[in-house]
Design a protein around this motif. Structure first.
Motif, PDB file in Angstrom:
ATOM      1  N   LYS A   1       0.634  -0.975   0.020  1.00  0.00           N
ATOM      2  CA  LYS A   1       0.090   0.417   0.346  1.00  0.00           C
ATOM      3  C   LYS A   1       0.844   1.041  -0.237  1.00  0.00           C
ATOM      4  N   ALA A   2       2.203   1.075   0.633  1.00  0.00           N
ATOM      5  CA  ALA A   2       2.971   2.370   0.629  1.00  0.00           C
ATOM      6  C   ALA A   2       3.549   2.371  -0.456  1.00  0.00           C
ATOM      7  N   LEU A   3       3.958   1.667  -0.730  1.00  0.00           N
ATOM      8  CA  LEU A   3       4.793   1.675  -2.147  1.00  0.00           C
ATOM      9  C   LEU A   3       3.563   1.442  -3.422  1.00  0.00           C
ATOM     10  N   GLY A   4       2.649   1.563  -3.522  1.00  0.00           N
ATOM     11  CA  GLY A   4       2.114   1.353  -4.797  1.00  0.00           C
ATOM     12  C   GLY A   4       2.055   0.137  -5.826  1.00  0.00           C
ATOM     13  N   GLU A   5       2.885  -0.755  -5.001  1.00  0.00           N
ATOM     14  CA  GLU A   5       3.142  -1.544  -5.881  1.00  0.00           C
ATOM     15  C   GLU A   5       3.427  -2.881  -5.289  1.00  0.00           C
ATOM     16  N   LYS A   6       2.927  -3.951  -6.310  1.00  0.00           N
ATOM     17  CA  LYS A   6       2.018  -5.718  -6.087  1.00  0.00           C
ATOM     18  C   LYS A   6       3.479  -6.270  -5.872  1.00  0.00           C
ATOM     19  N   LEU A   7       3.315  -6.910  -4.554  1.00  0.00           N
ATOM     20  CA  LEU A   7       4.801  -7.907  -5.032  1.00  0.00           C
ATOM     21  C   LEU A   7       4.244  -9.868  -4.293  1.00  0.00           C
ATOM     22  N   ALA A   8       5.462 -10.409  -4.378  1.00  0.00           N
ATOM     23  CA  ALA A   8       4.927 -11.364  -5.110  1.00  0.00           C
ATOM     24  C   ALA A   8       4.798 -12.711  -3.804  1.00  0.00           C
ATOM     25  N   VAL A   9       4.295 -13.525  -2.916  1.00  0.00           N
ATOM     26  CA  VAL A   9       4.854 -14.337  -1.611  1.00  0.00           C
ATOM     27  C   VAL A   9       5.317 -15.396  -2.760  1.00  0.00           C
ATOM     28  N   ALA A  10       6.421 -16.261  -2.242  1.00  0.00           N
ATOM     29  CA  ALA A  10       6.808 -17.249  -3.127  1.00  0.00           C
ATOM     30  C   ALA A  10       7.011 -18.769  -1.835  1.00  0.00           C
ATOM     31  N   ALA A  11       6.982 -18.298  -0.899  1.00  0.00           N
ATOM     32  CA  ALA A  11       6.842 -19.379   0.717  1.00  0.00           C
ATOM     33  C   ALA A  11       7.085 -19.061   1.495  1.00  0.00           C
TER      34      ALA A  11
END
Length: 269
Positions: free
Chosen positions: A88-98
């Protein structure tokens, strides 16, 4: 006339060459020194074919910003509620790998041997970032030191602040401090709520030294391996995820951290 079979073989060959060169490149993983970098160092021993470049991150450096800017390929230091606040703070979507392990948050004291000894108007140091501040308040509540307002039932969903304290029998003063600095405050406060990695880094043994410790069961704060959506299906990420959630790594964590770091059964959350 173009030979389609020849063109197909040429394209396939180019793709394989590209894949091979990518596989040879080191996977750059940002990690906290303890226990994350230690766990990754163990993986480097048991899986030498996985070319890892482990980058230990000093206090104050945001590993998610490094990931978003392409300075690293993955990071391993955070739990899911923190990741969501960062997205939310960075305005980016990241991905959980494990999903890898839990570092139980603990309440520590250099002044007192039990919560009963804590005086009225005693001081409590807690993390100043949103997710771990809320987590600390829930832990204080679980140990009978405060009570939150009605409606604060789910630590993962209902984030609390000191304004949400409904009952404070000892009139405890909540001091919000940067997480890495809290261990240094132990001589100056009555209680300190410390993240597991910072406790370990300070020479504390959470399973032995904490007056109160989070339970592992149904704990939403498991530490995760995070990457970008672009690299989510990278074979190197997939291999690291398999290693991190393997029985060998679970045994290493259990054998080396004496309940202060608890492995989670593998797989995505």
């Amino acid at each position: 006339m173009i030979n389609k079979a020849g063109l197909t073989l040429a394209v396939l060959g180019a793709l394989l060459t590209s894949f091979g060169s990518q596989a040879l490149e080191p996977l750059r993983v940002a990690a906290d020194p303890v226990p994350h970098a230690q766990i990754l160092a163990y993986i480097q021993k048991i899986d030498p074919q996985l070319n890892l470049k482990v980058i230990e991150i000093p206090n104050g450096v945001n590993s998610n910003e490094l990931l978003v800017h392409g300075d690293v390929d993955a990071n391993y230091f955070q739990h899911l509620p923190y990741l969501k606040s960062q997205e939310k703070a960075l305005g980016e979507k990241l991905a959980v790998a494990a999903t890898v392990h839990i570092e139980p948050l603990g309440i520590y004291s250099h002044r007192h041997k039990s919560f009963a000894d804590v005086p009225v108007k005693g001081t409590v140091a807690v993390p100043n970032n949103v997710t771990n501040l809320s987590r600390a308040l829930y832990l204080l509540q679980d140990n009978g030191l405060i009570k939150l307002k009605p409606g604060f039932n789910d630590p993962a969903a209902d984030q609390a602040t000191p304004k949400d304290i409904a009952e404070n029998p000892k009139q405890l003063k909540i001091l919000e401090i940067e997480s890495p600095q809290i261990p240094r405050s132990l001589d100056d406060v009555d209680l300190a709520v410390i993240n597991g990695n910072y406790a370990l880094d300070a020479g504390l043994v959470p399973a032995k030294d904490a007056l109160g410790l989070e339970k592992a069961e149904h704990n939403p704060y498991a530490n995760i391996l995070v990457t970008t959506p672009k690299l989510e299906h990278d074979p190197r990420i997939a291999q690291l995820a398999r290693d991190l959630t393997s029985p060998e790594v679970a045994k290493y964590i259990t054998d080396n951290f004496a309940g202060s770091v608890i492995p989670v059964a593998g797989g995505k959350p």
